[in-house]
Design a protein around this motif. Structure first.
Motif, short mmCIF file in Angstrom:
data_model
loop_
_atom_site.label_atom_id
_atom_site.label_comp_id
_atom_site.label_asym_id
_atom_site.label_seq_id
_atom_site.Cartn_x
_atom_site.Cartn_y
_atom_site.Cartn_z
N ALA A 21 -45.06 -10.30 31.37
CA ALA A 21 -46.50 -10.07 31.29
C ALA A 21 -46.93 -9.35 30.00
CB ALA A 21 -46.97 -9.27 32.50
N ASP A 22 -45.97 -8.86 29.25
CA ASP A 22 -46.27 -8.14 28.01
C ASP A 22 -46.85 -9.12 26.99
OD1 ASP A 22 -46.35 -6.73 25.64
OD2 ASP A 22 -44.24 -6.19 25.65
N PRO A 23 -48.08 -8.90 26.51
CA PRO A 23 -48.69 -9.85 25.57
C PRO A 23 -47.94 -9.97 24.25
CG PRO A 23 -50.04 -7.87 25.81
CD PRO A 23 -49.01 -7.82 26.87
N LEU A 24 -47.28 -8.88 23.81
CA LEU A 24 -46.50 -8.96 22.58
C LEU A 24 -45.27 -9.85 22.78
CD1 LEU A 24 -46.56 -5.28 21.25
CD2 LEU A 24 -47.73 -7.26 20.29
N TYR A 25 -44.59 -9.65 23.91
CA TYR A 25 -43.41 -10.44 24.19
C TYR A 25 -43.77 -11.90 24.45
CZ TYR A 25 -39.00 -11.92 26.27
OH TYR A 25 -37.83 -12.59 26.54
N ALA A 26 -44.90 -12.13 25.10
CA ALA A 26 -45.30 -13.48 25.48
C ALA A 26 -45.49 -14.39 24.27
CB ALA A 26 -46.59 -13.44 26.29
N LYS A 27 -45.72 -13.82 23.09
CA LYS A 27 -45.94 -14.62 21.88
C LYS A 27 -44.64 -15.04 21.21
CE LYS A 27 -50.31 -12.26 20.85
NZ LYS A 27 -51.01 -11.39 19.86
N LEU A 28 -43.53 -14.42 21.58
CA LEU A 28 -42.27 -14.70 20.90
C LEU A 28 -41.69 -16.03 21.36
CD1 LEU A 28 -40.60 -11.16 21.13
CD2 LEU A 28 -42.01 -12.08 19.28
N LYS A 29 -41.02 -16.72 20.43
CA LYS A 29 -40.42 -18.01 20.76
C LYS A 29 -39.32 -17.88 21.81
CE LYS A 29 -41.39 -20.54 16.49
NZ LYS A 29 -40.78 -21.28 15.35
N GLU B 65 -43.75 -2.12 16.80
CA GLU B 65 -43.70 -2.80 15.51
C GLU B 65 -42.41 -3.59 15.31
OE1 GLU B 65 -46.65 0.26 15.61
OE2 GLU B 65 -44.47 0.41 15.90
N ARG B 66 -41.38 -3.28 16.10
CA ARG B 66 -40.10 -3.97 15.95
C ARG B 66 -39.78 -4.89 17.13
NH1 ARG B 66 -36.84 -3.34 11.90
NH2 ARG B 66 -36.84 -5.56 12.38
N THR B 67 -40.81 -5.28 17.88
CA THR B 67 -40.59 -6.23 18.96
C THR B 67 -40.03 -7.54 18.45
OG1 THR B 67 -42.46 -5.22 20.13
CG2 THR B 67 -41.70 -7.33 20.96
N ASP B 68 -40.22 -7.81 17.15
CA ASP B 68 -39.71 -9.04 16.56
C ASP B 68 -38.19 -9.16 16.69
OD1 ASP B 68 -39.90 -6.81 14.49
OD2 ASP B 68 -38.60 -8.23 13.44
N LEU B 69 -37.49 -8.02 16.81
CA LEU B 69 -36.03 -8.08 16.96
C LEU B 69 -35.61 -8.80 18.24
CD1 LEU B 69 -34.92 -4.51 15.79
CD2 LEU B 69 -34.54 -6.68 14.62
#
Length: 350
Positions: free
Chosen positions: A286-294, A260-264
């Protein structure tokens, strides 16, 4: 490398421990570093009282046989012109636990004996070395560890007002300088490196206010907070750490992030410390959550391998490793934080 020595509280097997305590034997004269004269290196100011987490330790005279139980004190000592009798290996397997950035400061002196702390402090080996000073400033020394070491020799533990493994490179250098009677020389070393930081901030005004972060892949995503030397390296350059990071890391130098805090991680510049053989970089990307971050899509992430020179220096953060970081890592940070996704972050040669 990971956090295998830092995250673990050292095991203590004090019961039945035989301490080989005796008169401190002679040692060779401290090696000069940086071309300093003998007069400049002359020890003064004894006795000196050094406060720390477990009280105050008094060093009565210039120590001749110093054992470092902390993980990076050898760099400060070498910069001061003092070669320790023994060092504690953290990672890298370097002879004497001396990395290339510190070789010149060692000069022609013999490399120190190396201790390990994989299974706790090697108390009997420390005692057998007959030290007259033990430095554990960059450490997580427990009260029982300190009590045992203090029976061997005067021991300087980590500061009381910071987290374990949270001492700044400035305070560590000054503490080592006071301990060996070279306070003025320590102050000069600190001032010189701080001047280098000031020059970088002037050259790169874009760092001011930009967000930055250092992370690794220990048990998921692990981030280094404001009380860690890696986090402070970024803030010393002008970066600010992400809002909410201090709440996540709390009273530790770092912490694991929940999904939930990958946004950091979505910062202006993000430095990953990865293991070459994992392969960590591929897993992160390859992490789909990380792949979306700018920070990922705009190429603002930097990958440093732990065992490489630059990656190792990023974890060491000492008065001797910092010049290397300022020379080699700053250009990568500038490319990451320039606001232009088309600017590629070039891998440093070191």
């Amino acid at each position: 490398m990971r956090l295998f020595t830092i995250r673990r509280t050292a095991m203590l097997a004090a019961a039945g421990l035989t301490l080989f305590v005796g008169a401190c034997g002679p040692n060779s004269e401290p090696a000069e570093s940086g071309g300093g004269s003998s007069a400049a290196a002359a020890a003064t100011g004894f006795p000196v009282a050094l406060p720390h987490k477990y009280g105050t330790t008094t060093v009565g005279a210039e120590p001749k046989r110093i054992v470092t139980v902390g993980l990076v004190e050898q760099d400060a000592l070498l910069a001061l012109g003092v070669v320790p009798t023994a060092t504690t290996e953290w990672f890298g397997g370097k002879p004497g636990a001396i990395w290339p950035w510190a070789e010149a400061a060692l000069g022609g002196a013999a490399k120190p004996q190396v201790l390990t702390n994989t299974d706790g402090i090697q108390f009997e080996k420390v005692a057998a070395l007959r030290p007259d000073l033990i430095l554990a400033v960059y450490s997580g020394l427990s009260s029982s560890d300190y009590a045992t070491l203090s029976k061997i020799a005067p021991t300087v533990a980590q500061p009381k007002d910071v987290v374990d493994y949270g001492v700044s490179w400035q305070d560590l250098t000054r503490t080592a300088g006071s301990a060996v009677g070279r306070k003025a020389r320590a102050d000069k070393l600190v001032a010189d490196v701080e001047a280098r930081f000031a020059a970088v901030r002037k050259e790169h005004p874009e760092f001011a206010g930009a967000t930055g972060l250092m992370a690794t892949t220990w048990e998921g995503y692990y981030v280094y907070g404001p009380q860690d030397s890696r986090g402070r390296f970024l803030t010393d350059l002008g970066f600010k750490l992400p809002d909410g990071l201090a709440e996540v890391t709390g009273k530790e130098f770092g912490a694991n992030l929940s999904k939930e805090r990958t946004d950091l991680l979505d910062t202006g510049a993000l430095i990953w410390l990865v293991d070459k053989y994992a392969p960590d970089k591929a897993k992160v990307q390859a992490d789909p959550l990380y792949a979306k971050l700018k920070v990922k899509t705009e190429g603002r992430d930097i990958y440093l391998e732990n065992e490489e020179l630059l990656g190792a220096a990023t974890s060491f953060v000492s008065v001797l490793s910092l010049p290397l970081l300022l020379d080699k890592l700053v250009p990568q940070l500038a490319a990451a934080a320039d606001g232009n996704p088309a600017t590629a972050v070039q891998r440093a040669a070191a």
